[in-house]
Motif scaffolding. Structure first.
Motif, PDB file in Angstrom:
ATOM      1  N   LEU A 710       0.844  -1.203   0.000  1.00  0.00           N
ATOM      2  CA  LEU A 710       0.000   0.000   0.000  1.00  0.00           C
ATOM      3  C   LEU A 710       0.878   1.251   0.000  1.00  0.00           C
ATOM      4  CD1 LEU A 710      -2.729  -0.983   2.637  1.00  0.00           C
ATOM      5  CD2 LEU A 710      -3.004  -0.927   0.159  1.00  0.00           C
ATOM      6  N   GLN A 711       1.903   1.256  -0.867  1.00  0.00           N
ATOM      7  CA  GLN A 711       2.855   2.363  -0.868  1.00  0.00           C
ATOM      8  C   GLN A 711       2.203   3.712  -1.153  1.00  0.00           C
ATOM      9  OE1 GLN A 711       3.517  -0.586  -2.206  1.00  0.00           O
ATOM     10  NE2 GLN A 711       5.654  -1.156  -2.000  1.00  0.00           N
ATOM     11  N   GLU A 712       1.127   3.735  -1.948  1.00  0.00           N
ATOM     12  CA  GLU A 712       0.524   4.993  -2.346  1.00  0.00           C
ATOM     13  C   GLU A 712      -0.490   5.516  -1.334  1.00  0.00           C
ATOM     14  OE1 GLU A 712       1.662   6.592  -4.948  1.00  0.00           O
ATOM     15  OE2 GLU A 712       3.051   4.922  -5.256  1.00  0.00           O
ATOM     16  N   SER A 713      -0.818   4.704  -0.336  1.00  0.00           N
ATOM     17  CA  SER A 713      -1.851   5.109   0.612  1.00  0.00           C
ATOM     18  C   SER A 713      -1.323   6.182   1.552  1.00  0.00           C
ATOM     19  CB  SER A 713      -2.335   3.904   1.425  1.00  0.00           C
ATOM     20  OG  SER A 713      -3.256   4.303   2.413  1.00  0.00           O
ATOM     21  N   LYS A 714      -2.154   7.211   1.796  1.00  0.00           N
ATOM     22  CA  LYS A 714      -1.813   8.278   2.736  1.00  0.00           C
ATOM     23  C   LYS A 714      -2.547   8.122   4.055  1.00  0.00           C
ATOM     24  CE  LYS A 714      -0.734  11.694  -0.836  1.00  0.00           C
ATOM     25  NZ  LYS A 714      -1.038  13.053  -1.361  1.00  0.00           N
ATOM     26  N   SER A 715      -3.198   6.965   4.255  1.00  0.00           N
ATOM     27  CA  SER A 715      -3.981   6.776   5.472  1.00  0.00           C
ATOM     28  C   SER A 715      -3.467   5.626   6.327  1.00  0.00           C
ATOM     29  CB  SER A 715      -5.453   6.510   5.109  1.00  0.00           C
ATOM     30  OG  SER A 715      -5.575   5.321   4.365  1.00  0.00           O
ATOM     31  N   VAL A 716      -2.372   5.015   5.944  1.00  0.00           N
ATOM     32  CA  VAL A 716      -1.843   3.912   6.735  1.00  0.00           C
ATOM     33  C   VAL A 716      -0.315   3.934   6.655  1.00  0.00           C
ATOM     34  CG1 VAL A 716      -2.001   2.306   4.785  1.00  0.00           C
ATOM     35  CG2 VAL A 716      -1.928   1.414   7.126  1.00  0.00           C
ATOM     36  N   ARG A 717       0.341   3.618   7.777  1.00  0.00           N
ATOM     37  CA  ARG A 717       1.797   3.565   7.780  1.00  0.00           C
ATOM     38  C   ARG A 717       2.263   2.673   8.916  1.00  0.00           C
ATOM     39  NH1 ARG A 717       3.511   9.626  10.051  1.00  0.00           N
ATOM     40  NH2 ARG A 717       2.592   9.415  12.123  1.00  0.00           N
ATOM     41  N   LEU A 718       3.491   2.209   8.806  1.00  0.00           N
ATOM     42  CA  LEU A 718       4.146   1.393   9.831  1.00  0.00           C
ATOM     43  C   LEU A 718       5.321   2.176  10.394  1.00  0.00           C
ATOM     44  CD1 LEU A 718       4.194  -2.068   8.000  1.00  0.00           C
ATOM     45  CD2 LEU A 718       2.519  -1.254   9.658  1.00  0.00           C
ATOM     46  N   GLY A 719       5.827   1.706  11.540  1.00  0.00           N
ATOM     47  CA  GLY A 719       6.961   2.388  12.150  1.00  0.00           C
ATOM     48  C   GLY A 719       7.773   1.461  13.022  1.00  0.00           C
ATOM     49  N   ALA A 720       9.043   1.798  13.187  1.00  0.00           N
ATOM     50  CA  ALA A 720       9.924   1.126  14.143  1.00  0.00           C
ATOM     51  C   ALA A 720      10.430   2.216  15.092  1.00  0.00           C
ATOM     52  CB  ALA A 720      11.099   0.446  13.435  1.00  0.00           C
ATOM     53  N   PHE A 721      10.281   2.000  16.404  1.00  0.00           N
ATOM     54  CA  PHE A 721      10.501   3.105  17.338  1.00  0.00           C
ATOM     55  C   PHE A 721      11.374   2.711  18.524  1.00  0.00           C
ATOM     56  CE2 PHE A 721       6.610   0.951  18.708  1.00  0.00           C
ATOM     57  CZ  PHE A 721       6.862   0.725  20.056  1.00  0.00           C
ATOM     58  N   PHE A 722      11.899   3.764  19.162  1.00  0.00           N
ATOM     59  CA  PHE A 722      12.579   3.672  20.443  1.00  0.00           C
ATOM     60  C   PHE A 722      12.011   4.768  21.325  1.00  0.00           C
ATOM     61  CE2 PHE A 722      15.892   5.238  23.326  1.00  0.00           C
ATOM     62  CZ  PHE A 722      16.178   4.083  24.037  1.00  0.00           C
ATOM     63  N   ASP A 723      11.417   4.405  22.457  1.00  0.00           N
ATOM     64  CA  ASP A 723      10.790   5.361  23.374  1.00  0.00           C
ATOM     65  C   ASP A 723      11.572   5.465  24.671  1.00  0.00           C
ATOM     66  OD1 ASP A 723       8.755   5.799  21.577  1.00  0.00           O
ATOM     67  OD2 ASP A 723       7.317   4.488  22.586  1.00  0.00           O
ATOM     68  N   ALA A 724      11.514   6.623  25.282  1.00  0.00           N
ATOM     69  CA  ALA A 724      12.114   6.837  26.593  1.00  0.00           C
ATOM     70  C   ALA A 724      11.260   7.838  27.354  1.00  0.00           C
ATOM     71  CB  ALA A 724      13.544   7.362  26.458  1.00  0.00           C
ATOM     72  N   GLY A 725      11.173   7.673  28.676  1.00  0.00           N
ATOM     73  CA  GLY A 725      10.379   8.630  29.433  1.00  0.00           C
ATOM     74  C   GLY A 725      10.362   8.355  30.927  1.00  0.00           C
ATOM     75  N   ARG A 726       9.891   9.339  31.666  1.00  0.00           N
ATOM     76  CA  ARG A 726       9.744   9.207  33.106  1.00  0.00           C
ATOM     77  C   ARG A 726       8.666  10.181  33.585  1.00  0.00           C
ATOM     78  NH1 ARG A 726      11.879  13.370  36.095  1.00  0.00           N
ATOM     79  NH2 ARG A 726      12.124  12.114  37.993  1.00  0.00           N
ATOM     80  N   ILE A 727       8.001   9.822  34.679  1.00  0.00           N
ATOM     81  CA  ILE A 727       7.054  10.694  35.374  1.00  0.00           C
ATOM     82  C   ILE A 727       7.509  10.738  36.830  1.00  0.00           C
ATOM     83  CG2 ILE A 727       4.658  11.093  36.008  1.00  0.00           C
ATOM     84  CD1 ILE A 727       5.090  11.252  33.029  1.00  0.00           C
TER      85      ILE A 727
END
Length: 787
Positions: A710-727
């Motif tokens: 679905l390369q042409e679609s502007k309504s769907v995408r995938l991702g590879a992520f790295f998150d960091a955080g603290r509260i």
């Protein structure tokens, strides 16, 4: 003997002509009759027949008349007769195609095959021409060859049906896919086969070939790969690189294909001299800054092309819309160097004659025109024209926006700027149901119009209900309250939140609010916002509430004694909170951007003396998108928040605390569980629950890419992520939590869907009794809510 043969030939010709027209004498046509018609109307015949009633008709008119009717393709036989002064046209119609049946097709659908045959004039309802059948096999083979089917067999059958119709049956034996067995590159010395083959789209069979189809040969793919190979060498100094030949061989059983590419690398060339020539128009110092090539560097066609484009764009900003910047290399074979000259031909400076809009059937022209940064009757600027296009895309009213700049006919220095848009529904009347791991089942109803009567104003009336939240909201927003772009928005709302329903401390709040907001543009990308929020909050505690909540309400020290430094805040609060914010926004799209960034800095404080609670909150959010290619985008995100009390309120009220973990925060950790936990009044009845903190630090790095099919679609995408955080309460970066994983986002017709699969990298074992440790949630999703 020869005279006798010639005489017989002339007699036959005269006989044939006499059969077409019984009388060779010239006559005035008093009537025309058509015989033999079944589906075609007489009017159609009269339209093509080059003879009309009242005209003279003779033997010389026979040939052109018959030829004209045959040329229509409607008839397989035509003859003319004379009855008195009437002209009789006898025709035999070609049959029409009633049905086309495909049998044996698996790799290509019926729809694909039907479209292919329609291109060559064979489709249901059309006149049947048997000669077209010869083209069927060629066209279908062309279609199947692009799918790697080389052992294709096709058989066509034609059956006569009633009412002069035919049915066509096409039997297809697709055979097996012919796959690339081997790709050989011959003549390469500087780069090994593995490095070069990685650049090609074609490939031998691998684990993903069933999906990518990269092991299926096509001439178009090979041509693209040869150009990729050529560019690879030219970008690395091999200016004389040449592809000598290519051979594509298929085995006799048509199961395997062998591709051989013969190359001649040549030597590496370096740049010796680089200069700008021609009519520069712009100061040379400015243009030199745009050059990405220099003496001593290895020649790169890519860098030279980028330099040429950058200079051309710069000239376009000065109104030279027809500027050309040509690269003129001078090759020195002796010392393997290249002198590169960039010849600048600015052409004539162009004015914008008219700015036109099309496709905006609902949105008023003035809504589009106020987004323009390029003005009529001024110099044409390519950057302003493109910026205007971006601003139209960011409105959110259009599925697509395109711009063209054709020259004005009859002039040499004027262009029109034509924006064409495809509108999407900007109004929404919906009721739906969704599910969230945080809120459970969510029922919502929403009446909104982002573009009321095409004016660009937004009106929203919404209702949401879940186990966590019941909310009624009304809002209005005018992005152009003044012609200078000052915006005005106001909202009214009622919200009932049950924090205990989403794994938080046992309390609930009922909030009635009214707000006013002004936005003042500072420049193209920056805006200041000023607001005022009037809020009444009613606090309710649940069973076995928190010691911290009890202390806040009653002003206790945790042991039932009243603190001397604290006051009893009670459970009902009225606050007046002005706010100020700054936004810097260079994103190219409102949804799924792939270039630019956005910074938001905001501060809110309750007014002392007129508010029941004294506290403030400061937040900063920054995200930046970096396009790595047409398909891959890298994003960096930072989200920081801090709040505290002042005056008679010794700390940030707990119901204004920040929370972390889950979607929109550090994925892989259970929603809202990062940070401090409360102290149950009785630990025998329950474990400590997430209580949030006064400080939030969240960061993320994510690589977005399209779904492969679905390369042409502007309504769907995938991702590879790295998150960091603290509260936490207070500052510092200790106790940061990290996770990594994959994500997916889809703007479906039924609502927004986000999913993630993440692995916490430094989670501590969770002890339910003490509340110490981290609660993990590897798979998380949210459906029916906005991202």
């Amino acid at each position: 003997m020869k005279l006798h043969i010639l005489t017989r030939f002339l007699l036959i010709c005269l006989l044939l002509l006499s059969q077409s027209v019984k009388s060779e004498e010239e006559f005035i046509v008093s009537d025309i009759q058509v015989r033999g018609l079944q589906r075609i109307s007489e009017g159609t015949v009269f339209n093509y027949l080059p003879v009309n009633v009242g005209e003279r008709f003779s033997l010389g008119n026979v040939g052109p008349a018959i030829k004209a009717l045959f040329k229509t393709g409607f008839f397989k036989d035509v003859s003319l007769e004379r009855e008195g002064s009437s002209l009789i046209v006898n025709v035999v119609e070609r049959p029409s195609i009633a049905k086309i049946l495909f049998e044996g097709n698996k790799d290509l659908s019926k729809e694909d095959l039907t479209k292919a045959l329609d291109k060559i004039g064979l489709s249901e309802g059309k006149i049947f021409d048997r000669s077209v059948l010869d083209k069927v096999e060629l066209e279908l083979k062309r279609q199947y060859l692009s799918h790697g089917k080389y052992s294709l067999k096709i058989k066509t059958e034609v059956a006569n049906l009633t009412r002069n119709r035919v049915g066509i049956r096409i039997n297809i034996s697709e055979g097996r896919v012919t796959k690339i067995k081997e790709i050989n590159i011959v003549g390469n010395k500087s780069f090994d086969d593995a490095a070069l083959l990685k650049k090609l789209e074609l490939n031998t069979t691998n684990l993903l070939s069933f999906y990518t189809k990269d092991d299926q040969y096509s001439k178009q793919k090979l041509s693209a790969d040869l150009e990729t190979l050529r560019s690879y060498y030219l970008d690395r100094g091999y200016i004389n690189f040449n592809i000598e030949s290519t051979q594509v061989a298929i085995t006799p059983d048509k199961k395997d294909i062998y591709v051989t590419i013969n190359v001649k690398e040549g030597a590496i060339y370096r740049l010796d001299k680089v200069k700008l020539t021609g009519n520069l128009i712009v100061k040379p110092d400015e243009l030199i800054k745009l050059m990405t090539v220099g003496p001593g560097e290895i020649f790169s066609r890519k860098n030279a092309t980028e330099t040429s484009k950058a200079i051309q764009d710069r000239l376009g900003d000065e109104g030279y819309a027809f500027a050309n910047v040509n690269m003129v290399p001078e090759i020195h074979e002796g010392n393997k160097t290249v002198d590169m000259a960039f010849f600048v031909d600015p052409g004539k400076r162009a004015y914008v004659h008219r700015i036109n809009y099309s496709g905006n059937t609902k949105t008023r022209d003035e809504v589009l025109r106020r987004e323009m940064r390029q003005m009529e009757s001024s110099w044409a600027s390519s950057s302003k024209i493109e910026r205007s296009k971006t601003r139209l895309e960011r409105l959110g009213y259009f599925e697509s926006v395109n711009v063209e700049t054709p020259p004005v006919p009859g002039t040499a220095d004027q262009i029109d700027v034509n924006y064409s848009v495809v509108e999407k529904s900007s109004g929404n009347l919906s009721a739906g149901i969704g599910y969230s791991q945080v809120q459970g089942i969510v029922i919502n109803a929403n009446i909104s119009q982002d573009n009321v009567f095409g004016s660009g104003k937004r009106v929203n009336l919404a209702f949401n209900n879940s186990t966590f939240l019941t909310s009624y909201q009304f809002g209005f927003y005018n992005p152009y309250f003044t012609t200078d772009g000052v915006s005005l928005g106001y909202n009214l709302g009622y919200t009932d939140r049950n924090a205990g329903a989403i794994n938080l401390a046992n309390y609930s709040t009922t909030i009635a609010n009214a707000g006013l907001d002004f936005g003042i543009p500072l420049n193209e990308f920056d805006q200041l916002r000023f607001g005022m929020d009037l809020r009444h909050t009613k606090l309710k505690t649940g069973t076995n509430s928190s010691q911290e909540i009890d202390d806040f309400i009653n002003g206790n020290d945790g042991k039932g004694n009243t603190r001397s430094t604290s006051k009893a805040n009670g459970d009902s609060f009225l606050t007046f909170a002005p706010s100020v914010g700054w936004t810097h926004d260079t994103l190219n799209r409102a949804i799924f951007p792939n270039k630019g960034g956005q910074q938001r800095l905001g501060a809110q404080i309750t007014l002392p003396g007129v508010s029941d609670l004294d506290y403030y909150k400061i937040s900063y959010k920054h995200q930046e998108y970096f396009p790595l290619s047409s398909d891959f985008t890298f994003r960096l995100l930072a989200d920081i928040g801090y709040g505290d009390g002042y005056g008679d309120t010794d700390k940030l009220p707990f119901f204004e605390n920040y929370y972390g973990g889950g979607t929109g925060s550090v994925r892989g950790f259970r929603n809202n569980t990062l940070g401090p936990r409360d102290t149950p009044i009785s630990r025998k009845l329950r474990q400590p629950l997430p209580f949030g903190g006064s400080t939030k630090i969240v960061g993320s790095a994510e690589l977005f890419f399209p779904v492969p099919f679905l390369q042409e679609s502007k309504s769907v995408r995938l991702g590879a992520f790295f998150d960091a955080g603290r509260i936490q309460n207070g500052f510092g970066t200790d106790n940061m939590k990290y996770s990594a994983g994959l994500s997916g986002e889809w703007l479906s017709p039924f609502g927004a869907l986000s999913v993630s699969a993440a692995v916490p990298l430094n989670a501590k074992p969770f002890n339910a009794t003490t509340g110490v440790g981290d609660q993990k949630q590897l798979f998380q999703f949210n459906f029916g809510q906005n991202f």
